[in-house]
Write an enzyme that holds these catalytic residues in place. Structure first.
Site, PDB file in Angstrom:
ATOM      1  N   ASP A  30       0.824  -1.210   0.000  1.00  0.00           N
ATOM      2  CA  ASP A  30       0.000   0.000   0.000  1.00  0.00           C
ATOM      3  C   ASP A  30       0.862   1.267   0.000  1.00  0.00           C
ATOM      4  OD1 ASP A  30      -2.386   1.385  -0.023  1.00  0.00           O
ATOM      5  OD2 ASP A  30      -2.630   1.332   2.169  1.00  0.00           O
ATOM      6  N   ASN A  78     -11.071  -2.366  -5.211  1.00  0.00           N
ATOM      7  CA  ASN A  78     -10.302  -1.363  -5.971  1.00  0.00           C
ATOM      8  C   ASN A  78     -10.985  -0.938  -7.280  1.00  0.00           C
ATOM      9  OD1 ASN A  78      -7.073  -2.624  -4.860  1.00  0.00           O
ATOM     10  ND2 ASN A  78      -8.228  -0.883  -4.085  1.00  0.00           N
TER      11      ASN A  78
HETATM   12  C1  IPE Z   1      -5.422  -2.672  -0.113  1.00  0.00           C
HETATM   13  O1  IPE Z   1      -5.099  -1.324  -0.237  1.00  0.00           O
HETATM   14  C2  IPE Z   1      -5.382  -3.345  -1.448  1.00  0.00           C
HETATM   15  C3  IPE Z   1      -4.069  -3.473  -2.074  1.00  0.00           C
HETATM   16  C4  IPE Z   1      -2.938  -3.123  -1.558  1.00  0.00           C
HETATM   17  C5  IPE Z   1      -4.074  -4.081  -3.380  1.00  0.00           C
HETATM   18  P1  IPE Z   1      -6.229  -0.201  -0.385  1.00  0.00           P
HETATM   19  O2  IPE Z   1      -5.526   1.092  -0.508  1.00  0.00           O
HETATM   20  O3  IPE Z   1      -7.178  -0.574  -1.462  1.00  0.00           O
HETATM   21  O4  IPE Z   1      -6.997  -0.313   1.005  1.00  0.00           O
HETATM   22  P2  IPE Z   1      -7.844   0.784   1.799  1.00  0.00           P
HETATM   23  O5  IPE Z   1      -8.840   1.358   0.839  1.00  0.00           O
HETATM   24  O6  IPE Z   1      -6.894   1.825   2.285  1.00  0.00           O
HETATM   25  O7  IPE Z   1      -8.473   0.035   2.939  1.00  0.00           O
HETATM   26  C1  IPE Z   2      -1.721   0.290  -3.280  1.00  0.00           C
HETATM   27  O1  IPE Z   2      -1.466   1.649  -3.293  1.00  0.00           O
HETATM   28  C2  IPE Z   2      -1.946  -0.266  -4.664  1.00  0.00           C
HETATM   29  C3  IPE Z   2      -3.347  -0.633  -4.936  1.00  0.00           C
HETATM   30  C4  IPE Z   2      -4.313  -0.620  -4.066  1.00  0.00           C
HETATM   31  C5  IPE Z   2      -3.663  -1.048  -6.289  1.00  0.00           C
HETATM   32  P1  IPE Z   2      -2.638   2.713  -3.248  1.00  0.00           P
HETATM   33  O2  IPE Z   2      -3.048   3.031  -4.641  1.00  0.00           O
HETATM   34  O3  IPE Z   2      -3.755   2.247  -2.382  1.00  0.00           O
HETATM   35  O4  IPE Z   2      -1.906   3.952  -2.611  1.00  0.00           O
HETATM   36  P2  IPE Z   2      -2.500   4.957  -1.535  1.00  0.00           P
HETATM   37  O5  IPE Z   2      -2.966   4.134  -0.371  1.00  0.00           O
HETATM   38  O6  IPE Z   2      -3.641   5.691  -2.175  1.00  0.00           O
HETATM   39  O7  IPE Z   2      -1.363   5.837  -1.182  1.00  0.00           O
HETATM   40 MG    MG Z   3      -4.123   2.443  -0.425  1.00  0.00          MG
END
Ligand code: IPE
Ligand code: IPE
Ligand code: MG
Length: 252
Positions: A30, A78
């Site tokens: 993340d 997502n």
């Molecule tokens: C979890 O991260 C999913 C992945 C890393 C693929 P998210 O960024 O989607 O999770 P939330 O929305 O902060 O809970």
């Molecule tokens: C994790 O990084 C990757 C996916 C969930 C695909 P994020 O895209 O959630 O990055 P932040 O949490 O918005 O910084």
């Molecule tokens: Mg995230």
């Protein structure tokens, strides 16, 4: 003594691993979006940087004694992101697989995907099948990529197949227990994760490996995924070695 090269960790004794280190590490990768935004760049820039980190992390697994690495790439939630981000991520997954296929096969990595493929486009599914096929005889690191994966979705899909087997008379309701249900999960060939790491400072699991992580150790670290390194993973594996996993029992 641990020394870093650009792509992988090297140590004096190859494949020494870490005493009492984790066999299965699962990572919620993340923070890509925030990493990009802090540089004034679009979120997809962060996803590209994040994808680049995966190679180094996969390559250091044998040195750290990690036999199974499971990474969360895209959740069932997502899809709620903008069309531009979702399309960019899907295109990145296709590119990543095409680009890394040879290297993963050559490095004795066995790749599997978990998650529901129904919403993924045909081209991506083909590449996923190809990567699984190309690496199916490898017995080095077992890399599992969770793509359109959600723990609740996985349990629901597993329960559906289990119910179908009961309806078909292949399984008796009396045989449904803690041993039977995981056989229907996407992860049925994998051991449970010993250590689950989430980068980016969020202390939640966001629907990742709900059943499997019942007794996992957790590490929530502030590093954003594109900044995560083999050195940091090594430190977390050493810390894991010092933990006391009791599984509900009391040591006598
Ligand atoms: C979890 O991260 C999913 C992945 C890393 C693929 P998210 O960024 O989607 O999770 P939330 O929305 O902060 O809970
Ligand atoms: C994790 O990084 C990757 C996916 C969930 C695909 P994020 O895209 O959630 O990055 P932040 O949490 O918005 O910084
Ligand atoms: Mg995230």
């Amino acid at each position: 003594m641990v020394e870093l090269t650009d792509t992988a960790l090297q140590i004096d004794a190859p494949l020494a691993g870490i005493p009492q280190g984790p066999c299965h590490v699962a990572i919620i990768m993340d923070g890509n979006g925030r990493w990009a935004q802090s540089r004034g760049r679009p979120r997809l820039f962060g996803h590209h940087a994040g994808a680049k980190r995966v190679r180094e992390i996969v390559e250091c697994c044998p040195t750290l004694g990690i036999k199974y690495l499971t990474i969360f790439a895209f959740s069932t939630e997502n899809w709620k992101r903008t069309q531009v981000e979702v399309a960019g991520l899907m295109s990145l997954f296709r590119r990543y697989i095409s680009k890394e296929m040879k290297a993963l096969a050559a490095k004795n990595v066995r790749v599997r995907f978990i998650g529901d493929r129904v919403r993924l486009d045909a081209k991506l599914i083909l590449l996923m099948d190809q990567l699984e096929e190309e690496t199916k005889h490898n017995d080095g690191t077992h890399l599992t990529i969770a793509l359109n994966y959600g723990g609740r979705d996985e349990v629901a899909r597993a329960t559906k197949r289990l119910a179908q087997d009961v309806a078909a008379g292949k399984l008796s309701p009396d045989d449904v227990d803690e041993e039977t249900l995981p056989k229907y999960l996407d992860t049925h060939v994998l051991p449970d994760p010993d250590l689950v790491i989430r980068t980016s400072g969020e202390a939640r699991i966001s629907n990742f490996l709900l059943w499997q992580s019942a007794y996992s150790e957790y590490e929530f670290i502030d590093t954003l995924w594109p900044d995560f390194s083999a050195e940091e993973l090594s430190r977390l594996c050493h810390d894991y070695g010092a933990r006391d996993r009791r599984f509900g029992a009391v040591k006598t």
